[in-house]
Design a protein around this motif. Structure first.
Motif, short mmCIF file in Angstrom:
data_model
loop_
_atom_site.label_atom_id
_atom_site.label_comp_id
_atom_site.label_asym_id
_atom_site.label_seq_id
_atom_site.Cartn_x
_atom_site.Cartn_y
_atom_site.Cartn_z
N LYS A 165 85.60 36.89 91.39
CA LYS A 165 86.68 37.50 92.20
C LYS A 165 86.70 36.88 93.59
O LYS A 165 87.74 36.52 94.14
N LYS A 166 85.50 36.67 94.15
CA LYS A 166 85.42 36.09 95.52
C LYS A 166 85.97 34.67 95.54
O LYS A 166 86.40 34.16 96.57
N LEU A 167 85.95 34.03 94.35
CA LEU A 167 86.44 32.63 94.28
C LEU A 167 87.95 32.58 94.03
O LEU A 167 88.51 31.52 93.81
N GLY A 168 88.58 33.78 94.01
CA GLY A 168 90.03 33.82 93.83
C GLY A 168 90.47 34.06 92.40
O GLY A 168 91.63 33.87 92.06
N VAL A 169 89.54 34.46 91.54
CA VAL A 169 89.88 34.69 90.13
C VAL A 169 90.36 36.13 89.95
O VAL A 169 89.76 37.06 90.47
N GLU A 170 91.47 36.25 89.20
CA GLU A 170 91.99 37.59 88.88
C GLU A 170 91.36 38.02 87.55
O GLU A 170 91.39 37.26 86.58
N ILE A 171 90.76 39.21 87.54
CA ILE A 171 90.06 39.65 86.32
C ILE A 171 90.67 40.94 85.81
O ILE A 171 90.83 41.90 86.55
N THR A 172 91.09 40.93 84.53
CA THR A 172 91.57 42.18 83.91
C THR A 172 90.76 42.41 82.64
O THR A 172 90.29 41.46 82.02
N GLU A 173 90.56 43.67 82.31
CA GLU A 173 89.81 44.00 81.09
C GLU A 173 90.71 44.80 80.17
O GLU A 173 91.34 45.75 80.63
N GLU A 174 90.83 44.37 78.92
CA GLU A 174 91.56 45.23 77.97
C GLU A 174 90.92 45.09 76.59
O GLU A 174 90.57 44.00 76.15
N ALA A 175 90.72 46.26 75.96
CA ALA A 175 90.15 46.35 74.61
C ALA A 175 88.85 45.55 74.50
O ALA A 175 88.65 44.78 73.56
N GLY A 176 88.02 45.68 75.52
CA GLY A 176 86.70 45.03 75.46
C GLY A 176 86.72 43.57 75.81
O GLY A 176 85.68 42.90 75.83
#
Ligand code: EPZ
Length: 418
Positions: A131-142
């Protein structure tokens, strides 16, 4: 199910060659993703963990040729950035592939990794760093989906010197814009091996092996060949097997500098040790002296050898104390050692081992990779025939460990049962 039958009571002696490092091979195999070119790796151990990693690389689109320890990997035609779930769950280090795919493609989808049950093994440090490197993270269904327009170098302070998180940040930033500084980085030799391989590809990395690592992003990386470092944990395992049996051994193709905390403890419990730049000679006393061991991040005593030392010390002349500071659940093997007559109690993260005169053979079950290796050592130290069930755990991390031990005079047989 595969089991070992071990006829114990033999003193081990002789000479044996140490294989390439499992924990250096896994991030280095992942690093081949970054250059979209052809790579040649030597001294890669032929174990389940490297086989699974190669299977994932193939499914991503890599062309792979393997001839025992030599592996050619061409990552030009990678067409996918999703790591298949059923392989992701088979081990912990699959999470390292995420950093490499992010580094090259700026996206990756993966599920939570598997690995030995020695603790909760979260990946929060990995994800926070992304995240600190500018990555967008989403979690869905594991599934965890990571995406970034650009990876932009920054300062990252790790709450804990996590080996995997350090490796993942390096893999994600060697092709980034700008510069990344990792503070409180892991200093394990496997990090240095990864950095040396990446530098052969043209990466700009300073400080690997120290607490602060600087990565200056470059535009492109070329293909490279590399010889994997020796496996320091396999070396320590072999030394403990011989020391527990009261024998002597010369290890070849090993780097003693990677094992100074371990060699220090083996000398403290009465072993005679002589080293050259590529060999370790050990001669054990009739009976080992007890030890106090605290596991710490490198260069402290390695958590991966704590279970193996606990088996070796079951017959020491006194009471040993082991404090496990890295993982919260790395004592499951002790119940199996107690079945063999070991006198061991635990209080939180401390194990207290009162040395006994003899261990009895028994039927035991592997609980995890290094716990399984501990049972092998106890089987060699016990009189009679010990059975160790579910040895797939051991086969995932040690290359031909039974053959190596048998070459030193042990009697380890593999049986297959329905
Ligand atoms: C690597 O695991 C090794 N595995 C382990 O070896 C080794 O025990 C460990 O480093 C420590 O030296 C490989 O290299 C494949 P960590 P890794 O991240 O990277 C916590 C073996 O037997 N943590 O340094 O998973 C974690 O729960 C294996 O060969 C977080 O809390 O270890 C643990 O308590 C076992 N959040 C501690 O840090 C995170 O995001 C150390 O973990 C990451 C880790």
């Amino acid at each position: 199910m595969k089991s070992y039958i071990i006829e114990g009571g033999k003193r081990l002696e002789g000479t044996v060659k140490v294989s390439g490092s499992k924990n250096a091979s896994l991030p280095i195999l992942a690093a081949t993703i970054l250059n979209g070119n052809s790579n040649r790796l030597y001294n890669v151990p032929d174990i389940r963990d490297t086989k699974i990693t190669l299977e994932i690389l193939k499914l991503l689109g890599c062309k792979i040729k393997r001839n025992s320890g030599k592996i050619e990997i061409n990552s030009k035609n990678i067409t996918k950035t999703e790591i298949v779930d059923h392989l992701m769950r088979k081990m912990r280090s699959t999470v390292i592939l995420a950093g490499a795919l992010l580094g090259r493609f700026k996206e990756v989808t993966f599920s939570y990794p598997g690995g030995c049950d020695i603790g909760s093994r979260p990946i929060d440090l990995h994800l926070n760093a992304f995240k600190k490197l500018g990555v967008e993270i989403t979690e869905e269904a594991g599934f965890i989906k990571c995406k970034a327009n650009k990876i932009i170098g920054t300062n990252i302070d790790l709450d804990f010197p996590s080996v995997g998180a350090t490796e993942n940040i390096i893999l994600a930033t060697v092709l980034s814009e700008g510069t990344t500084v990792i503070n409180n980085a892991a200093m394990e030799p496997e990090i240095v091996d990864l950095a040396n391989y990446l530098k052969k590809m043209g990466a700009k990395i300073e400080g690997a092996g120290t607490i602060s690592i600087t990565i200056k992003g470059v535009k492109k990386l070329s293909g490279a060949s590399y010889n994997i470092m020796p496996d320091r944990i396999e070396a320590g395992t072999l030394l403990c097997a011989v020391a527990g049996s009261g024998g002597s051994v010369t290890l070849n193709d090993v780097n003693p500098n990677h094992l100074s905390a371990v060699i220090n403890k083996l000398e403290e419990c009465g072993c005679e040790i002589e080293i050259t730049n590529k060999t370790i000679f050990l001669k054990a006393p009739k009976r080992l002296k007890p030890l106090e061991i605290k596991t710490m991040p490198y260069p402290g005593f390695p958590t991966d050898l704590q279970q193996i030392f606990s088996a070796m010390l079951t017959k020491a002349n006194g009471t040993s104390i082991i404090i496990e500071n890295i993982f919260e659940n790395r004592y499951k093997h002790l119940a199996e050692l107690r079945k063999m007559g070991a006198k061991i109690t635990t209080e939180g993260k401390t194990a207290i081992i009162s040395g006994v005169r003899k261990l009895n053979s028994a039927t035991t079950v592997c609980t995890d990779l290094r716990g399984g290796a501990a049972l092998v050592i106890a089987g060699i130290m016990a009189k009679g025939k010990t059975k160790i069930e579910d040895i797939d755990y051991i086969l995932r991390g040690y290359e031909n460990i039974d053959a190596k031990l048998n070459s030193l005079g042990a009697k380890v047989k593999i049986i297959e049962e329905k």
